[in-house]
Write a protein that holds these residues in place. Structure first.
Motif, PDB file in Angstrom:
ATOM      1  N   GLU A   1       0.835  -1.214   0.000  1.00  0.00           N
ATOM      2  CA  GLU A   1       0.000   0.000   0.000  1.00  0.00           C
ATOM      3  C   GLU A   1       0.864   1.256   0.000  1.00  0.00           C
ATOM      4  N   ALA A   2       1.977   1.213   0.732  1.00  0.00           N
ATOM      5  CA  ALA A   2       2.878   2.362   0.772  1.00  0.00           C
ATOM      6  C   ALA A   2       3.565   2.574  -0.576  1.00  0.00           C
ATOM      7  N   LEU A   3       3.891   1.469  -1.247  1.00  0.00           N
ATOM      8  CA  LEU A   3       4.543   1.568  -2.551  1.00  0.00           C
ATOM      9  C   LEU A   3       3.629   2.173  -3.603  1.00  0.00           C
ATOM     10  N   ASP A   4       2.348   1.804  -3.554  1.00  0.00           N
ATOM     11  CA  ASP A   4       1.441   2.276  -4.602  1.00  0.00           C
ATOM     12  C   ASP A   4       0.014   2.378  -4.102  1.00  0.00           C
ATOM     13  N   SER A   5      -0.391   3.580  -3.752  1.00  0.00           N
ATOM     14  CA  SER A   5      -1.789   3.867  -3.440  1.00  0.00           C
ATOM     15  C   SER A   5      -2.288   5.010  -4.316  1.00  0.00           C
ATOM     16  N   SER A   6      -1.702   5.086  -5.510  1.00  0.00           N
ATOM     17  CA  SER A   6      -2.029   6.205  -6.404  1.00  0.00           C
ATOM     18  C   SER A   6      -3.488   6.204  -6.829  1.00  0.00           C
ATOM     19  N   VAL A   7      -4.136   5.040  -6.820  1.00  0.00           N
ATOM     20  CA  VAL A   7      -5.545   4.978  -7.198  1.00  0.00           C
ATOM     21  C   VAL A   7      -6.403   5.814  -6.258  1.00  0.00           C
ATOM     22  N   PHE A   8      -5.937   5.997  -5.021  1.00  0.00           N
ATOM     23  CA  PHE A   8      -6.657   6.810  -4.049  1.00  0.00           C
ATOM     24  C   PHE A   8      -6.200   8.274  -4.081  1.00  0.00           C
ATOM     25  N   GLY A   9      -5.269   8.575  -4.980  1.00  0.00           N
ATOM     26  CA  GLY A   9      -4.712   9.921  -5.006  1.00  0.00           C
ATOM     27  C   GLY A   9      -3.604  10.106  -3.987  1.00  0.00           C
ATOM     28  N   VAL A  10      -3.102   9.004  -3.441  1.00  0.00           N
ATOM     29  CA  VAL A  10      -2.045   9.061  -2.439  1.00  0.00           C
ATOM     30  C   VAL A  10      -0.735   8.630  -3.098  1.00  0.00           C
ATOM     31  N   THR A  11       0.253   9.507  -3.082  1.00  0.00           N
ATOM     32  CA  THR A  11       1.556   9.168  -3.645  1.00  0.00           C
ATOM     33  C   THR A  11       2.626   9.329  -2.574  1.00  0.00           C
ATOM     34  N   THR A  12       3.596   8.446  -2.608  1.00  0.00           N
ATOM     35  CA  THR A  12       4.696   8.484  -1.647  1.00  0.00           C
ATOM     36  C   THR A  12       6.008   8.337  -2.385  1.00  0.00           C
ATOM     37  N   GLU A  13       7.075   8.762  -1.733  1.00  0.00           N
ATOM     38  CA  GLU A  13       8.407   8.640  -2.315  1.00  0.00           C
ATOM     39  C   GLU A  13       9.340   7.977  -1.306  1.00  0.00           C
ATOM     40  N   ASN A  14      10.345   7.323  -1.833  1.00  0.00           N
ATOM     41  CA  ASN A  14      11.394   6.726  -1.005  1.00  0.00           C
ATOM     42  C   ASN A  14      10.845   5.777   0.066  1.00  0.00           C
ATOM     43  N   VAL A  15       9.961   4.889  -0.345  1.00  0.00           N
ATOM     44  CA  VAL A  15       9.430   3.893   0.583  1.00  0.00           C
ATOM     45  C   VAL A  15      10.500   2.838   0.844  1.00  0.00           C
ATOM     46  N   THR A  16      10.758   2.562   2.119  1.00  0.00           N
ATOM     47  CA  THR A  16      11.750   1.553   2.472  1.00  0.00           C
ATOM     48  C   THR A  16      11.140   0.551   3.454  1.00  0.00           C
ATOM     49  N   LEU A  17      11.736  -0.622   3.493  1.00  0.00           N
ATOM     50  CA  LEU A  17      11.298  -1.659   4.413  1.00  0.00           C
ATOM     51  C   LEU A  17      12.421  -1.989   5.376  1.00  0.00           C
ATOM     52  N   ASP A  18      12.194  -1.805   6.663  1.00  0.00           N
ATOM     53  CA  ASP A  18      13.135  -2.214   7.702  1.00  0.00           C
ATOM     54  C   ASP A  18      12.636  -3.550   8.243  1.00  0.00           C
ATOM     55  N   PHE A  19      13.128  -4.644   7.640  1.00  0.00           N
ATOM     56  CA  PHE A  19      12.593  -5.961   7.979  1.00  0.00           C
ATOM     57  C   PHE A  19      12.961  -6.377   9.397  1.00  0.00           C
ATOM     58  N   THR A  20      14.078  -5.880   9.904  1.00  0.00           N
ATOM     59  CA  THR A  20      14.438  -6.163  11.299  1.00  0.00           C
ATOM     60  C   THR A  20      13.361  -5.623  12.235  1.00  0.00           C
ATOM     61  N   LYS A  21      12.893  -4.415  11.945  1.00  0.00           N
ATOM     62  CA  LYS A  21      11.836  -3.818  12.754  1.00  0.00           C
ATOM     63  C   LYS A  21      10.524  -4.584  12.578  1.00  0.00           C
ATOM     64  N   THR A  22      10.264  -5.054  11.358  1.00  0.00           N
ATOM     65  CA  THR A  22       9.067  -5.867  11.104  1.00  0.00           C
ATOM     66  C   THR A  22       9.081  -7.117  11.979  1.00  0.00           C
ATOM     67  N   GLN A  23      10.222  -7.793  12.008  1.00  0.00           N
ATOM     68  CA  GLN A  23      10.341  -9.021  12.799  1.00  0.00           C
ATOM     69  C   GLN A  23      10.244  -8.723  14.296  1.00  0.00           C
ATOM     70  N   GLU A  24      10.798  -7.603  14.733  1.00  0.00           N
ATOM     71  CA  GLU A  24      10.700  -7.229  16.147  1.00  0.00           C
ATOM     72  C   GLU A  24       9.242  -6.980  16.535  1.00  0.00           C
ATOM     73  N   TRP A  25       8.504  -6.301  15.664  1.00  0.00           N
ATOM     74  CA  TRP A  25       7.079  -6.049  15.920  1.00  0.00           C
ATOM     75  C   TRP A  25       6.314  -7.365  15.995  1.00  0.00           C
ATOM     76  N   LYS A  26       6.592  -8.251  15.047  1.00  0.00           N
ATOM     77  CA  LYS A  26       5.913  -9.558  15.012  1.00  0.00           C
ATOM     78  C   LYS A  26       6.170 -10.335  16.306  1.00  0.00           C
ATOM     79  N   ASP A  27       7.435 -10.366  16.721  1.00  0.00           N
ATOM     80  CA  ASP A  27       7.800 -11.176  17.887  1.00  0.00           C
ATOM     81  C   ASP A  27       7.361 -10.538  19.202  1.00  0.00           C
ATOM     82  N   ASN A  28       7.606  -9.248  19.351  1.00  0.00           N
ATOM     83  CA  ASN A  28       7.387  -8.594  20.641  1.00  0.00           C
ATOM     84  C   ASN A  28       5.963  -8.096  20.843  1.00  0.00           C
ATOM     85  N   LYS A  29       5.404  -7.480  19.833  1.00  0.00           N
ATOM     86  CA  LYS A  29       4.086  -6.873  19.985  1.00  0.00           C
ATOM     87  C   LYS A  29       2.941  -7.831  19.688  1.00  0.00           C
TER      88      LYS A  29
END
Length: 468
Positions: A67-95
């Motif tokens: 959704e962050a990479l491409d939500s242009s259909v809603f008129g929402v545009t973003t630039e420089n989208v990055t994925l911090d997978f370490t943080k993703t895994q921390e959220w999955k495990d801890n939260k």
């Protein structure tokens, strides 16, 4: 090792604390039983720790990334989208995982369930040992519920370790692989293939059967295949995985398809070809518990084994390996021990694959109903006609009802599309309650909601559709 020199007495003991075990322990305690639960690894079992829950967390993260990479259909545009997978895994495990598992442990304690850490082994039908690396204690028990779950199957040529991983390894990767091969296109393989494709991996699925997601109808599976194709996921069916050979910086997977030997290079290969019941190291033979050739425990409609006071539930008994099936059987077994006249009824047992789109089924499909001698008809309502689906930009999919021709009683349903996993609940209740299509159509559904598509499907079954 220090060994206990006397046996402690237990009333009801539950072996395993997954969605079958912890539910059985809590329900038994609620019914007045004095309960202990034995867990050798982690509270919550595979499902909460390395299965259902963490996989859904990664699936959700993949959706957010897309959704962050491409939500242009809603008129929402973003630039420089990055994925911090370490943080993703921390959220999955801890939260997610830790929050749930600690909550389960709190519930067990709140219900005065004694937690015994260690590995259980039956000496006979009334005695077991609970062993750790440092000690072993013998217990006698009046009743036992075995809920030890299952583990991934390892196939020839794909020994787990290094870059050959099972679903647990797939959930705990330190980085998103550039290339991932998934051996097995069932619901686990398809879900994780979709998750990693959404997170940016180039994914190939090797499936031995002629279709992925066996057990779901063809038009449902086609929606998932279409989505996979749009993501660049390569699906190879009727493929025989031969061998995985690790290289300096990856793994080469050799397979046979269409009579030809093929190979593909990847960072990891994840094997998800099925699961094996954890019944082989429990001493069940010494307890007199009968098992099938596949290592499943034979049980009656209450979960009772060949030994009157020993019960078994979940992945170790016949039927689909579903967490909610285990929880359902857990309540039946606990109530049976308390003397209640209960029995399992799988008529409205749902199954869900959290793919893109989600797919869910309950009851009988049209073919199955006819094979059982029922005179039925099927009606499908497309989500393209649902206002809420339109506002979500998620119109692919449908709701289909299978009803009897004579009185429109709902005997089955299939849902494909956004929130199918939630929509199936109403249809499961309808089947469980013996409702007909008119009962659904006369139930007022809030507008605009996805639930209205269930009402629209019911009206179509009655021959009076409004929105199609």
């Amino acid at each position: 090792m220090v060994v206990g020199d006397f046996a402690l007495e237990l009333d009801t003991v539950v072996v395993g604390s997954g969605p079958g075990g912890y539910v059985a322990a809590i329900r038994a305690a609620q019914l007045g039983q004095k309960v202990a639960i034995v867990e050798r690894e982690y509270i919550g079992g595979v499902c909460l720790n390395v299965g259902c829950i963490p996989s859904k967390a990664l699936i959700s993260a993949g959706h957010r990334y897309q959704e962050a990479l491409d939500s242009s259909v809603f008129g929402v545009t973003t630039e420089n989208v990055t994925l911090d997978f370490t943080k993703t895994q921390e959220w999955k495990d801890n939260k997610v995982v830790n929050t749930l598992t600690s909550g389960i442990e709190m519930l067990l304690k709140k219900n005065k369930v004694e937690i015994l850490r260690g590995e259980a082994y039956f000496n006979n039908d009334h005695t077991m040992r609970v062993m750790t690396e440092m000690s072993a204690q013998t217990y006698t028990f009046k009743n036992a519920i075995i809920a030890t779950g299952s583990r991934p199957i390892e196939i020839k040529g794909f020994k787990f370790g290094g870059r050959v991983i099972d679903s647990t390894g797939g959930l705990n990767l330190k980085e998103v692989p550039k290339k991932l091969v998934v051996v097995g296109g069932g619901y686990i393989g398809s879900e994780l293939a979709g998750a990693y494709a959404n997170l940016g991996a180039e994914v190939t699925i090797l499936e031995g059967m002629n279709t992925i997601l066996g057990g779901f109808e063809k038009d449902v599976v086609k929606l998932v295949e279409k989505n996979f194709k749009a993501k660049g996921v390569k699906v190879v069916t009727s493929a025989m995985a031969k061998e995985a050979v690790e290289t300096d910086n990856g793994v080469t997977v050799k397979y046979e398809a269409n009579g030809k030997e093929e190979s593909i290079d990847a960072d990891y290969v994840m094997v998800t070809v099925g699961r094996r019941p954890n019944t082989d190291e429990l001493g069940l033979e010494a307890a007199g518990v009968n098992m099938t050739d596949r290592g499943l425990v034979e049980v009656d409609e209450q979960g009772r084994t060949s030994v009157d006071h020993i019960f078994a539930i979940g992945d170790i008994v016949p039927g689909p390996a579903l967490a909610h099936k285990a929880s359902y059987e857990a309540k039946v077994a606990a109530e049976a021990i308390s003397g209640k006249k209960v029995a399992v009824d799988y008529r409205a047992m749902p199954a869900v694959a959290f793919t893109d789109p989600e797919i869910a089924i309950v009851g009988l499909n049209e073919k199955e109903a006819k094979e059982k001698g029922l005179d039925v008809k099927a009606f499908k309502f497309p989500l393209a006609g649902n206002g809420r689906a339109l506002s979500l930009n998620a119109t692919e999919g449908f709701v289909r009802l299978v009803v009897t021709k004579e009185d429109n009683v709902i005997v089955g349903a299939q849902v494909a599309g956004v929130s199918a996993s939630d929509l199936i609940a109403e249809l499961g209740l309808a089947i469980e309650s013996g409702m007909n299509a008119e009962d659904i159509s006369l139930t007022i559904h809030a507008h605009p909601t996805l639930g209205e598509s269930v009402m629209d499907a019911a009206e179509a079954a009655l021959g009076m559709p409004i929105h199609m």
